[in-house]
Design a protein around this motif. Structure first.
Motif, PDB file in Angstrom:
ATOM      1  N   ILE A  76       0.826  -1.212   0.000  1.00  0.00           N
ATOM      2  CA  ILE A  76       0.000   0.000   0.000  1.00  0.00           C
ATOM      3  C   ILE A  76       0.862   1.266   0.000  1.00  0.00           C
ATOM      4  O   ILE A  76       0.338   2.361   0.223  1.00  0.00           O
ATOM      5  CB  ILE A  76      -0.952   0.028   1.211  1.00  0.00           C
ATOM      6  CG1 ILE A  76      -0.146   0.052   2.533  1.00  0.00           C
ATOM      7  CG2 ILE A  76      -1.930  -1.124   1.175  1.00  0.00           C
ATOM      8  CD1 ILE A  76      -0.975   0.419   3.740  1.00  0.00           C
ATOM      9  N   GLN A  77       2.160   1.120  -0.233  1.00  0.00           N
ATOM     10  CA  GLN A  77       3.048   2.279  -0.101  1.00  0.00           C
ATOM     11  C   GLN A  77       2.683   3.396  -1.070  1.00  0.00           C
ATOM     12  O   GLN A  77       2.693   4.577  -0.720  1.00  0.00           O
ATOM     13  CB  GLN A  77       4.503   1.851  -0.307  1.00  0.00           C
ATOM     14  CG  GLN A  77       5.516   2.851   0.233  1.00  0.00           C
ATOM     15  CD  GLN A  77       5.351   3.113   1.728  1.00  0.00           C
ATOM     16  OE1 GLN A  77       5.209   2.188   2.510  1.00  0.00           O
ATOM     17  NE2 GLN A  77       5.335   4.389   2.101  1.00  0.00           N
ATOM     18  N   GLU A  78       2.344   3.029  -2.291  1.00  0.00           N
ATOM     19  CA  GLU A  78       1.975   4.048  -3.275  1.00  0.00           C
ATOM     20  C   GLU A  78       0.704   4.773  -2.838  1.00  0.00           C
ATOM     21  O   GLU A  78       0.592   5.999  -2.986  1.00  0.00           O
ATOM     22  CB  GLU A  78       1.778   3.405  -4.647  1.00  0.00           C
ATOM     23  CG  GLU A  78       1.542   4.411  -5.754  1.00  0.00           C
ATOM     24  CD  GLU A  78       1.447   3.772  -7.135  1.00  0.00           C
ATOM     25  OE1 GLU A  78       0.815   4.379  -8.011  1.00  0.00           O
ATOM     26  OE2 GLU A  78       2.003   2.671  -7.314  1.00  0.00           O
ATOM     27  N   THR A  79      -0.237   4.025  -2.283  1.00  0.00           N
ATOM     28  CA  THR A  79      -1.468   4.638  -1.777  1.00  0.00           C
ATOM     29  C   THR A  79      -1.160   5.598  -0.632  1.00  0.00           C
ATOM     30  O   THR A  79      -1.720   6.700  -0.562  1.00  0.00           O
ATOM     31  CB  THR A  79      -2.443   3.543  -1.305  1.00  0.00           C
ATOM     32  OG1 THR A  79      -2.790   2.716  -2.420  1.00  0.00           O
ATOM     33  CG2 THR A  79      -3.709   4.138  -0.704  1.00  0.00           C
ATOM     34  N   LEU A  80      -0.275   5.183   0.269  1.00  0.00           N
ATOM     35  CA  LEU A  80       0.104   6.051   1.384  1.00  0.00           C
ATOM     36  C   LEU A  80       0.783   7.326   0.883  1.00  0.00           C
ATOM     37  O   LEU A  80       0.543   8.419   1.420  1.00  0.00           O
ATOM     38  CB  LEU A  80       1.049   5.302   2.336  1.00  0.00           C
ATOM     39  CG  LEU A  80       0.442   4.136   3.126  1.00  0.00           C
ATOM     40  CD1 LEU A  80       1.503   3.476   3.997  1.00  0.00           C
ATOM     41  CD2 LEU A  80      -0.717   4.611   3.987  1.00  0.00           C
ATOM     42  N   LEU A 127      -4.627   0.478  14.414  1.00  0.00           N
ATOM     43  CA  LEU A 127      -5.248   1.807  14.404  1.00  0.00           C
ATOM     44  C   LEU A 127      -6.769   1.672  14.390  1.00  0.00           C
ATOM     45  O   LEU A 127      -7.423   1.861  13.352  1.00  0.00           O
ATOM     46  CB  LEU A 127      -4.761   2.598  13.180  1.00  0.00           C
ATOM     47  CG  LEU A 127      -3.266   2.922  13.136  1.00  0.00           C
ATOM     48  CD1 LEU A 127      -2.873   3.475  11.776  1.00  0.00           C
ATOM     49  CD2 LEU A 127      -2.904   3.896  14.244  1.00  0.00           C
ATOM     50  N   PRO A 128      -7.371   1.344  15.540  1.00  0.00           N
ATOM     51  CA  PRO A 128      -8.828   1.151  15.578  1.00  0.00           C
ATOM     52  C   PRO A 128      -9.604   2.404  15.201  1.00  0.00           C
ATOM     53  O   PRO A 128     -10.688   2.325  14.609  1.00  0.00           O
ATOM     54  CB  PRO A 128      -9.090   0.735  17.033  1.00  0.00           C
ATOM     55  CG  PRO A 128      -7.881   1.196  17.793  1.00  0.00           C
ATOM     56  CD  PRO A 128      -6.742   1.124  16.847  1.00  0.00           C
ATOM     57  N   GLU A 263      -2.769  11.710   8.371  1.00  0.00           N
ATOM     58  CA  GLU A 263      -2.378  11.930   9.762  1.00  0.00           C
ATOM     59  C   GLU A 263      -1.648  10.720  10.340  1.00  0.00           C
ATOM     60  O   GLU A 263      -0.814  10.848  11.234  1.00  0.00           O
ATOM     61  CB  GLU A 263      -3.619  12.239  10.612  1.00  0.00           C
ATOM     62  CG  GLU A 263      -4.260  13.583  10.302  1.00  0.00           C
ATOM     63  CD  GLU A 263      -3.326  14.743  10.595  1.00  0.00           C
ATOM     64  OE1 GLU A 263      -2.727  14.752  11.696  1.00  0.00           O
ATOM     65  OE2 GLU A 263      -3.167  15.630   9.729  1.00  0.00           O
ATOM     66  N   PHE A 264      -1.970   9.535   9.823  1.00  0.00           N
ATOM     67  CA  PHE A 264      -1.348   8.298  10.325  1.00  0.00           C
ATOM     68  C   PHE A 264      -0.293   7.771   9.366  1.00  0.00           C
ATOM     69  O   PHE A 264       0.099   6.598   9.456  1.00  0.00           O
ATOM     70  CB  PHE A 264      -2.428   7.227  10.548  1.00  0.00           C
ATOM     71  CG  PHE A 264      -3.364   7.533  11.683  1.00  0.00           C
ATOM     72  CD1 PHE A 264      -2.961   7.353  13.001  1.00  0.00           C
ATOM     73  CD2 PHE A 264      -4.631   8.027  11.436  1.00  0.00           C
ATOM     74  CE1 PHE A 264      -3.818   7.629  14.044  1.00  0.00           C
ATOM     75  CE2 PHE A 264      -5.493   8.311  12.480  1.00  0.00           C
ATOM     76  CZ  PHE A 264      -5.088   8.122  13.788  1.00  0.00           C
ATOM     77  N   TYR A 265       0.164   8.618   8.464  1.00  0.00           N
ATOM     78  CA  TYR A 265       1.122   8.184   7.442  1.00  0.00           C
ATOM     79  C   TYR A 265       2.352   7.515   8.055  1.00  0.00           C
ATOM     80  O   TYR A 265       2.755   6.428   7.647  1.00  0.00           O
ATOM     81  CB  TYR A 265       1.543   9.377   6.582  1.00  0.00           C
ATOM     82  CG  TYR A 265       2.697   9.098   5.650  1.00  0.00           C
ATOM     83  CD1 TYR A 265       2.495   8.455   4.435  1.00  0.00           C
ATOM     84  CD2 TYR A 265       4.002   9.472   5.998  1.00  0.00           C
ATOM     85  CE1 TYR A 265       3.561   8.189   3.581  1.00  0.00           C
ATOM     86  CE2 TYR A 265       5.071   9.215   5.144  1.00  0.00           C
ATOM     87  CZ  TYR A 265       4.840   8.573   3.947  1.00  0.00           C
ATOM     88  OH  TYR A 265       5.890   8.303   3.098  1.00  0.00           O
ATOM     89  N   GLU A 270       5.571   2.825   9.271  1.00  0.00           N
ATOM     90  CA  GLU A 270       6.347   2.036  10.236  1.00  0.00           C
ATOM     91  C   GLU A 270       5.791   0.619  10.336  1.00  0.00           C
ATOM     92  O   GLU A 270       6.550  -0.351  10.448  1.00  0.00           O
ATOM     93  CB  GLU A 270       6.329   2.726  11.601  1.00  0.00           C
ATOM     94  CG  GLU A 270       7.066   1.974  12.697  1.00  0.00           C
ATOM     95  CD  GLU A 270       8.560   1.843  12.472  1.00  0.00           C
ATOM     96  OE1 GLU A 270       9.213   1.082  13.206  1.00  0.00           O
ATOM     97  OE2 GLU A 270       9.097   2.504  11.538  1.00  0.00           O
ATOM     98  N   ASN A 271       4.478   0.486  10.269  1.00  0.00           N
ATOM     99  CA  ASN A 271       3.872  -0.856  10.286  1.00  0.00           C
ATOM    100  C   ASN A 271       4.317  -1.677   9.082  1.00  0.00           C
ATOM    101  O   ASN A 271       4.583  -2.877   9.207  1.00  0.00           O
ATOM    102  CB  ASN A 271       2.345  -0.754  10.307  1.00  0.00           C
ATOM    103  CG  ASN A 271       1.795  -0.514  11.701  1.00  0.00           C
ATOM    104  OD1 ASN A 271       2.481  -0.727  12.699  1.00  0.00           O
ATOM    105  ND2 ASN A 271       0.568  -0.073  11.791  1.00  0.00           N
TER     106      ASN A 271
END
Length: 531
Positions: A76-80, A127-128, A263-265, A270-271
């Motif tokens: 999902i790196q490209e999406t992030l 990340l609930p 905000e959680f990029y 890191e995950n």
């Protein structure tokens, strides 16, 4: 890899093959493997932590569960990166994020039961709160769409659209029933009726009904279809306006979610890194189990000891030929070790095995033996006798000298230097002189140098360790029912035996020639020359 070991050296000790057999599942794991670096002196504690992780995954009953999770993790790196650049993600990309969060939660649950979870293992961050945004209806399904629950306006728009669809359907069904009754025809699911051109009166009658229109015609039939009335046109126009409003509202919702993902990029990135690290460790654990490898003991002293060591690539080749590999013990107690013995006695195999085990340990891998104790090296060098450099126009001896110079230049560091048949490609007098001089020089360095040689008296030095291939154990001539070079492996004892430094190298060449079926007259003549 080049500062620790060149690509050519990795190939010569078969480490390229071994490392290629370590197979992470995810793209993150593959990237982590590509970025792998060896552990150097001063990093012994970090290396032991790596071994602890590998051992924990080998022993864990949850390893299979984690592997199943890894199979469902996509890149999902490209999406992030798109979210981090304030771009609005589409529904497919939002589904990828949601699936990733689901897999992180599953993987975190499986990792928590490991005994190393609270010590050396890097922890994932579920990340609930972000998952809640992607599943406002609390369906807990591995799917994503823009839910009605996102906004009241969206819910209202979709409710009105559903009512319009219902109203249009109701009007159309009423018209359909009236038309069918009046004209005695049946309209299909598309609200169409196909009439043969031979029924001219029926066609004329239907053509006069302003609730119908001709939708298609061919040389056999005319197809009539229900025509919208004013109420239906008004409803469809309203439906179109609502669809436009729905798209706008969905865009705003996707924009808000995308900003929240931004905000959680760093947490999400890191995950992905931790998943890659875990995937890579599990791949090493799988390979360790597959090859019956063990955790090596890492010591600070200049030392390398192996019991029951195996050259993995050769072992695989022999297994494919249904032949058994003979493990080798090596206890390298001095700074220079000479391995002597006949050709075909496994000297080069043992040399490469030493390099293999040292490289595997340095890269945080378990090693193929029953026991190993060794230090970490700054460099690994290997020079094999058939190593020619065609590009530089070098002979075998020339290529040897180039490789040897590189090793000697780095001998001030702690290096593992492996040399196969040094100076075997030049005349014996000079070859012997060079070999003795190299041994004299390297025995003063803080390195381990292992040489294979055919030269007598190279190891005639109390500071040099001499390991000798046990050699051929031939039966009586009468028992050699066939004379074939393939028989050598049956009679060769590949074990290495430490011998006194002044012992001559065994002469097995004539024995090998005898087994190969060379004419007896030639064998006897050669024996006379030796005598």
């Amino acid at each position: 890899m080049s500062s620790f070991m060149t690509e050519k050296a990795a190939k010569n000790i078969n480490f390229d093959y071994i490392f290629g057999e370590v197979k992470p599942i995810t793209e993150y794991g593959i990237r982590r493997k590509q970025e792998a670096k060896p552990f150097f002196r001063g990093q012994e504690a970090d290396l032991r932590n790596e071994f602890n992780k590998i051992r924990a995954f080998i022993e864990s009953e949850k390893r299979r569960d984690i592997i199943d999770v890894l199979k469902h993790i996509k890149n999902i790196q490209e999406t992030l990166e798109r979210a981090n650049k304030n771009q609005v993600l589409d529904e497919v990309e939002l589904y990828e994020i949601k699936n990733f969060l689901i897999q992180v939660k599953k993987m975190d649950g499986a990792l928590r039961v490991l005994p190393i979870y609270n010590n050396t293992l890097k922890k994932l961050t579920p990340l609930p709160q972000l998952y809640e945004m992607l599943d406002p209806a609390h369906e807990n399904l591995n799917t994503f769409y823009i839910y009605d629950e996102y906004t009241d306006r969206l819910k209202s728009i979709r409710k009105e659209k559903r009512q319009i669809e219902k109203d249009i359907r109701s009007i159309r069904e009423k018209l359909k029933a009236e038309i069918e009754k009046k004209h005695g025809i049946r309209l299909n699911l598309k609200d169409e009726a196909t009439v043969s051109k031979s029924l001219k009166d029926k066609i004329e009658d239907l053509s006069k009904d302003n609730r119908l229109r001709v939708s298609a015609e061919n040389y056999l039939n005319v197809i009539f279809r229900i025509k919208n009335n004013d109420d239906m046109d008004a409803l469809e126009h309203r439906y179109e306006m609502l669809s436009f409003e729905e798209e706008e509202e969905e865009f705003c919702i996707r924009q808000n979610i995308s900003l929240e993902i931004k905000e959680f990029y760093h947490v999400l990135t890191e995950n992905t890194r931790i998943i890659g690290e875990t995937d890579y460790i599990i791949a090493k654990a799988n390979y360790a189990q597959k090859t019956n490898s063990v955790e090596p003991e890492i010591v600070p002293e200049l030392e390398l000891e192996v019991r029951g060591g195996r050259n993995l690539k050769l072992e695989k080749t022999l297994k494919e030929k249904h032949r058994e590999y003979v493990p080798v013990d090596m206890s390298l107690k001095k700074k220079v070790i000479c391995i002597t013995g006949a050709n075909m006695g496994g000297k080069t195999v043992s040399l490469r095995m030493v390099g293999q085990i040292a490289a595997m340990a340095s890269y945080g891998m378990f090693v193929p033996c029953l026991y190993a104790s060794l230090c970490l090296f700054d460099h690994i060098f290997i020079s094999v006798g058939d190593d020619q450099s065609i590009e530089k126009g070098l002979s075998t001896f020339g290529a040897e000298i180039v490789n040897l110079k590189e090793a000697i230049d780095s001998s001030e560091d702690r290096s593992l230097i492996l040399v196969d048949e040094l100076a075997g490609g030049t005349n014996p007098k000079e070859g012997y002189a060079i070999t003795r001089a190299v041994v004299n020089y390297l025995k003063k360095k803080d390195c381990i140098t292992v040489l294979t040689t055919h030269y007598d008296n190279v190891a005639n030095d109390e500071e040099v360790q001499n390991l000798q291939v046990a050699g051929l154990k031939l039966p009586d001539e009468a028992d050699l029912t066939t004379k074939n070079i393939e028989q050598i492996s049956r009679y060769m004892d590949y074990r290495l035996i430490e011998v006194k430094y002044n012992r001559d190298i065994p002469k097995d060449a004539l024995k090998i020639a005898r087994i190969a079926g060379i004419n007896l007259e030639i064998i006897e003549d050669a024996e006379n020359y030796i005598n």
